[in-house]
Design a protein around this motif. Sequence first.
Motif, mmCIF file in Angstrom:
data_model
loop_
_atom_site.group_PDB
_atom_site.id
_atom_site.type_symbol
_atom_site.label_atom_id
_atom_site.label_comp_id
_atom_site.label_asym_id
_atom_site.label_seq_id
_atom_site.Cartn_x
_atom_site.Cartn_y
_atom_site.Cartn_z
ATOM 1 N N LEU A 147 -2.081 8.406 -4.119
ATOM 2 C CA LEU A 147 -3.229 8.356 -3.342
ATOM 3 C C LEU A 147 -2.965 8.138 -1.891
ATOM 4 O O LEU A 147 -1.722 7.591 -1.622
ATOM 5 N N SER A 148 -4.039 8.476 -1.021
ATOM 6 C CA SER A 148 -3.605 8.258 0.308
ATOM 7 C C SER A 148 -3.661 6.641 0.641
ATOM 8 O O SER A 148 -4.353 5.851 -0.242
ATOM 9 N N GLN A 149 -3.293 6.091 1.631
ATOM 10 C CA GLN A 149 -3.381 4.756 2.094
ATOM 11 C C GLN A 149 -4.700 4.296 2.175
ATOM 12 O O GLN A 149 -5.138 3.311 1.663
ATOM 13 N N ILE A 171 -6.559 3.840 -1.214
ATOM 14 C CA ILE A 171 -5.897 2.591 -2.099
ATOM 15 C C ILE A 171 -6.739 1.478 -1.272
ATOM 16 O O ILE A 171 -6.920 0.397 -1.947
ATOM 17 N N GLY A 218 1.028 4.032 -2.851
ATOM 18 C CA GLY A 218 0.639 5.350 -2.658
ATOM 19 C C GLY A 218 1.831 6.154 -3.174
ATOM 20 O O GLY A 218 1.422 7.298 -3.694
ATOM 21 N N LYS A 219 3.224 5.710 -3.075
ATOM 22 C CA LYS A 219 4.028 6.791 -3.807
ATOM 23 C C LYS A 219 3.985 6.761 -5.367
ATOM 24 O O LYS A 219 4.123 7.832 -5.997
ATOM 25 N N VAL A 247 1.022 -1.175 0.009
ATOM 26 C CA VAL A 247 0.129 0.156 0.150
ATOM 27 C C VAL A 247 0.924 1.220 0.051
ATOM 28 O O VAL A 247 0.635 2.322 -0.840
#
Length: 399
Positions: A110-112, A115, A105-106, A101
């Motif tokens: 997107l935020s964890q 995701i 995200g990187k 995750v």
Amino acid sequence: MEAFFNEWLWKEEYWLPPGISWQDTEMKEEEGRFPRPRDLLFSLPLAVAFIALRYVFERCFADPLRKLFGVEERVRIRVVPIPKLETFYTQNTRLPSQSDVLSLGKQSGLSQRKIQTWFRHRRNQDRPSRTKKFWEATWRFVFYLASFTGGLASLINTSWFWDPSECWRDYPKQPVADAHYWYYMLEMSFYLSLLLCVSVDVKRKDFKEQVIHHIATIFLIGFSYCANFVRMGTLVMLLHDSSDIILESGKMFHYAGWSWLCDPMLIVFALVFMLTRLVVFPCRVIHTTLVLSLDFFQPFFGYYFFNALLLVLQALHVFWAYLILRMIWKFAFMGKVERDERSDEESEADDDEEEEQEEESSWDQRKGTMNSKLASLADNCVLNNLTNQRSISRLPKAR
């Protein structure tokens, strides 16, 4: 190839009692049919016919029955296509770890939480529909009902149905009736069709166990037919079909949401299962094959192998009985069964949906608590400002 099988696989000491040869098992047409391994080849085209018949049955009979039962689909959230997440979902895993995750995200920015939510909705999107589950349960219910009815009709007038020791009289030169031959072919073809369709059927948590079960069942049916354990094999198949009818009908009621009927079906299924698998099977079947059969012939490889398979099957029965009793315990002291303890556990997505609802409810609770704290904090700030302003306005007067 034929010489290889005759020399290594079809050795008389493997399949026949001592002192009996293949010539002793030959029969004339008027005497009846003796089971031959080549007869099992007919089950292959018959399995394909079962698959075609199932396709027609599900759409012409099971679907109208689904509407009559009131089986409805749940509304599912369609995920927004995100190429990087979709690639990871299809090529790597449906359940990413925390490190996955973070890496995603990187890559996606997107935020964890977004995701994790995307993967949860994506799994639920692939979850088999209730319609498909109901179709599958209906198909199996109809087959088991027809198989049990036909098997009982063909066996009820036989001598070994009432006295299992008759299974071994005149063994191995025992002719096979046409009804019992078709009983064997239909059962083997049905499990072959299940094995061929296992990749497109409802995928449950015990997917690997299902595949092993289907292969073991096909192997047992084939071996008992080649060794002419047909009389005992018909009794074993009849016992197993009796409880499977109730199990599949219970699934149908469960998918229809008829909870008032599911609980009684659970009790009936447990009683039939315990009676057939823990009482009749060991006392009538295993005792007959392990002990009474020695009154008719000397032990040989087929005797040991067949009894070993039956003992393994009995061990599985004990294991399943433990799980069923645990279900009954939950039903008696908790008022409901939270989860099916037997092999009909649904896919992981079902649990995901429940977890999602729990997480959303807990998130709403946390959000409500946070909002109330922020509101109280804001009120405190306002009160402090008002207090400060009042104290400042009173300073000149005090002076």
